[in-house]
Design a protein around this motif. Structure first.
Motif, mmCIF file in Angstrom:
data_model
loop_
_atom_site.group_PDB
_atom_site.id
_atom_site.type_symbol
_atom_site.label_atom_id
_atom_site.label_comp_id
_atom_site.label_asym_id
_atom_site.label_seq_id
_atom_site.Cartn_x
_atom_site.Cartn_y
_atom_site.Cartn_z
ATOM 1 N N GLY A 169 75.908 6.214 35.089
ATOM 2 C CA GLY A 169 75.240 5.175 35.479
ATOM 3 C C GLY A 169 74.839 5.234 37.046
ATOM 4 O O GLY A 169 75.352 5.876 37.585
ATOM 5 N N SER A 170 73.558 4.480 37.285
ATOM 6 C CA SER A 170 73.288 4.647 38.779
ATOM 7 C C SER A 170 72.986 3.509 39.618
ATOM 8 O O SER A 170 72.923 2.404 38.989
ATOM 9 N N VAL A 171 73.031 3.330 41.081
ATOM 10 C CA VAL A 171 72.941 2.374 41.575
ATOM 11 C C VAL A 171 71.946 3.036 42.890
ATOM 12 O O VAL A 171 72.039 3.619 43.519
ATOM 13 N N PHE A 172 70.613 2.254 42.847
ATOM 14 C CA PHE A 172 69.966 2.326 43.827
ATOM 15 C C PHE A 172 70.165 1.420 45.168
ATOM 16 O O PHE A 172 70.314 0.136 45.136
ATOM 17 N N SER A 225 69.447 5.824 49.113
ATOM 18 C CA SER A 225 70.515 6.712 48.434
ATOM 19 C C SER A 225 70.750 6.235 47.139
ATOM 20 O O SER A 225 70.237 5.272 46.788
ATOM 21 N N VAL A 226 71.290 7.100 46.341
ATOM 22 C CA VAL A 226 71.699 6.756 44.962
ATOM 23 C C VAL A 226 72.865 7.229 44.579
ATOM 24 O O VAL A 226 73.585 8.382 44.768
ATOM 25 N N ILE A 227 73.706 6.300 44.089
ATOM 26 C CA ILE A 227 75.289 6.368 43.797
ATOM 27 C C ILE A 227 75.091 6.581 42.148
ATOM 28 O O ILE A 227 74.726 5.708 41.536
ATOM 29 N N ARG A 235 89.245 1.802 42.335
ATOM 30 C CA ARG A 235 90.085 0.538 41.943
ATOM 31 C C ARG A 235 89.768 0.507 40.589
ATOM 32 O O ARG A 235 90.377 -0.304 39.629
ATOM 33 N N MET A 236 88.489 0.879 40.246
ATOM 34 C CA MET A 236 87.824 0.480 38.862
ATOM 35 C C MET A 236 87.867 1.338 37.870
ATOM 36 O O MET A 236 87.589 1.412 36.820
ATOM 37 N N GLU A 237 88.987 2.564 38.282
ATOM 38 C CA GLU A 237 89.113 3.582 37.549
ATOM 39 C C GLU A 237 87.884 4.328 36.898
ATOM 40 O O GLU A 237 87.927 4.826 35.805
ATOM 41 N N ILE A 238 87.092 4.532 37.985
ATOM 42 C CA ILE A 238 85.782 5.231 37.691
ATOM 43 C C ILE A 238 86.185 6.845 38.064
ATOM 44 O O ILE A 238 86.331 6.808 38.998
ATOM 45 N N PRO A 239 86.326 7.946 37.332
ATOM 46 C CA PRO A 239 86.519 9.200 37.730
ATOM 47 C C PRO A 239 85.733 10.170 38.311
ATOM 48 O O PRO A 239 86.260 10.930 38.996
ATOM 49 N N LEU A 240 84.350 9.868 38.110
ATOM 50 C CA LEU A 240 83.463 10.561 38.523
ATOM 51 C C LEU A 240 82.608 9.539 39.401
ATOM 52 O O LEU A 240 82.075 8.687 38.937
ATOM 53 N N ALA A 241 82.281 9.900 40.803
ATOM 54 C CA ALA A 241 81.328 9.346 41.571
ATOM 55 C C ALA A 241 80.778 10.338 42.545
ATOM 56 O O ALA A 241 81.344 11.313 43.124
ATOM 57 N N GLY A 242 79.234 10.152 42.962
ATOM 58 C CA GLY A 242 78.611 11.006 43.661
ATOM 59 C C GLY A 242 77.492 10.563 44.349
ATOM 60 O O GLY A 242 77.087 9.189 43.759
ATOM 61 N N VAL A 243 76.906 10.752 45.649
ATOM 62 C CA VAL A 243 76.032 10.165 46.327
ATOM 63 C C VAL A 243 74.733 11.177 46.342
ATOM 64 O O VAL A 243 75.028 12.550 47.128
ATOM 65 N N ALA A 244 73.498 10.825 46.160
ATOM 66 C CA ALA A 244 72.309 11.667 46.477
ATOM 67 C C ALA A 244 71.593 11.099 47.321
ATOM 68 O O ALA A 244 71.139 9.939 47.108
ATOM 69 N N SER A 245 71.002 11.834 48.137
ATOM 70 C CA SER A 245 69.774 10.947 49.015
ATOM 71 C C SER A 245 68.550 11.128 48.214
ATOM 72 O O SER A 245 68.343 11.974 47.472
ATOM 73 N N THR A 246 67.529 10.166 48.402
ATOM 74 C CA THR A 246 66.501 10.126 47.618
ATOM 75 C C THR A 246 65.611 11.011 47.938
ATOM 76 O O THR A 246 64.489 11.488 47.249
ATOM 77 N N GLU A 247 65.726 11.628 49.230
ATOM 78 C CA GLU A 247 64.846 12.852 49.703
ATOM 79 C C GLU A 247 65.136 14.059 48.506
ATOM 80 O O GLU A 247 64.239 15.022 48.753
ATOM 81 N N ARG A 248 66.328 14.130 48.117
ATOM 82 C CA ARG A 248 66.533 15.216 46.928
ATOM 83 C C ARG A 248 65.360 15.244 45.826
ATOM 84 O O ARG A 248 64.968 16.445 45.338
ATOM 85 N N TRP A 249 64.903 14.024 45.657
ATOM 86 C CA TRP A 249 63.892 14.112 44.431
ATOM 87 C C TRP A 249 62.813 14.652 45.022
ATOM 88 O O TRP A 249 61.800 15.222 44.035
ATOM 89 N N PHE A 287 58.792 8.460 38.473
ATOM 90 C CA PHE A 287 60.372 8.296 38.042
ATOM 91 C C PHE A 287 61.055 8.541 39.221
ATOM 92 O O PHE A 287 62.493 8.497 39.011
ATOM 93 N N TYR A 288 60.938 8.982 40.433
ATOM 94 C CA TYR A 288 61.892 9.016 41.769
ATOM 95 C C TYR A 288 62.446 7.726 41.882
ATOM 96 O O TYR A 288 61.804 6.489 41.765
ATOM 97 N N PRO A 289 63.539 7.461 42.502
ATOM 98 C CA PRO A 289 64.188 6.088 42.554
ATOM 99 C C PRO A 289 63.434 5.365 43.595
ATOM 100 O O PRO A 289 63.376 3.878 43.513
ATOM 101 N N GLN A 290 62.960 5.973 44.538
ATOM 102 C CA GLN A 290 62.275 5.241 45.640
ATOM 103 C C GLN A 290 60.801 4.900 45.211
ATOM 104 O O GLN A 290 60.303 3.892 45.756
ATOM 105 N N SER A 291 60.325 5.294 43.916
ATOM 106 C CA SER A 291 59.157 4.905 43.425
ATOM 107 C C SER A 291 59.455 3.539 42.272
ATOM 108 O O SER A 291 58.862 2.621 42.256
ATOM 109 N N ILE A 292 60.795 3.446 42.162
ATOM 110 C CA ILE A 292 61.201 2.273 41.251
ATOM 111 C C ILE A 292 61.709 1.134 42.162
ATOM 112 O O ILE A 292 61.416 -0.004 41.918
ATOM 113 N N PHE A 293 62.555 1.600 43.258
ATOM 114 C CA PHE A 293 63.011 0.648 44.123
ATOM 115 C C PHE A 293 62.883 1.224 45.738
ATOM 116 O O PHE A 293 63.561 2.021 45.931
#
Length: 263
Positions: free
Chosen positions: A157-160, A53-55, A15-29, A42-48
């Protein structure tokens, strides 16, 4: 895992017309696809620490504008895309918070200025690595993330989030053609022919060039992503591979734009 919540997030992206979106588990880092890898800080789980998950979202850098780079036109497009990334990731994080899952957006750059980057050329989080782990692309010789849709002409851009979302599969095909156009075209001589991560950008040389362009109000450079032949966007705009020569009308258009708005 919460598949319904992921579907709702992706619908909001649509709905926000974002053409690319994906999800990664924090375990992948913690189980990286190649070495050397980034330090744990620098891992997301170290920062937050709540992150599970990271969107990652991606917005295209429109090729006809990028073709004028370095220029005020591309400079303004870059700023616009960055602003939208911050706004969209903020809105996604707010939605997840409203759903009961602690979430934060990550600013698209994470450094204060080119001068700061020259002294400390590392941001606190890498969106391109997050995009890799979220299945949006693969690394190229130019050290950027190449996507099937836009090649390297995309900003991320990313979301934790504390939400446990089903991760997307990573791409298995290497998209880089190793044509070396980016290496040859780099005005700072900052790229080498080895594949990433063995071949790394000379960040000091790149930052010096960026600082010069910033003083002229026409940063960033953009040349290494401009010349890349990868991406469906080239076919969309009817642009062939750069090695085939530049259309006279396109060249004149770029020359016109570069005459104005900067120094």
């Amino acid at each position: 895992m919460n598949g319904d919540l992921k579907a709702a997030v992706l619908e909001r992206c649509r709905r926000m017309e974002i053409p690319l979106a994906g999800v990664a588990s924090t375990e992948r880092w913690e189980n990286p696809p190649f070495r050397p890898w980034m330090p744990e800080e620098f891992y997301p789980q170290s920062i937050f620490p709540e992150a599970r998950s990271v969107i990652v979202i991606g917005l295209p850098v429109h090729l006809p504008v990028l073709e004028t780079s370095p220029s005020i036109y591309y400079h303004e497009l870059y700023k616009t895309v960055n602003t939208l990334l911050d706004q969209y990731t903020y809105r996604l994080a707010s939605y997840l918070n409203d759903c009961g899952y602690p979430s934060v957006f990550v600013p698209r750059d994470g450094y204060g200025s080119i001068e700061v980057l020259q002294k400390n050329p590392v941001a606190f989080f890498s969106h391109r690595h997050a995009a890799l782990l979220a299945g949006l692309g693969t690394f190229g010789v130019n050290n950027t993330l190449l996507t099937p849709e836009y090649g390297p002409r995309v900003r991320f851009g990313s979301v934790f989030t504390a939400a446990d979302l089903p991760p997307d599969p990573m791409l298995t095909e290497n998209l880089c053609t190793r044509c070396m156009l980016c290496v040859e075209a780099c005005p700072a001589g900052a790229l080498v022919e080895e594949d990433y991560p063995q071949g790394l950008t000379d960040t000091a040389a790149c930052a010096r060039n960026s600082a010069d362009l910033a003083r002229r109000h026409i940063s960033p450079c953009g040349i290494c992503i401009k010349v890349c032949p990868v991406g469906d966007d080239r076919r969309h705009y009817g642009r062939g591979a750069p090695a085939g020569g530049e259309n006279l009308r396109h060249r004149r258009a770029g020359e016109h734009v570069r005459k104005y708005g900067g120094l």
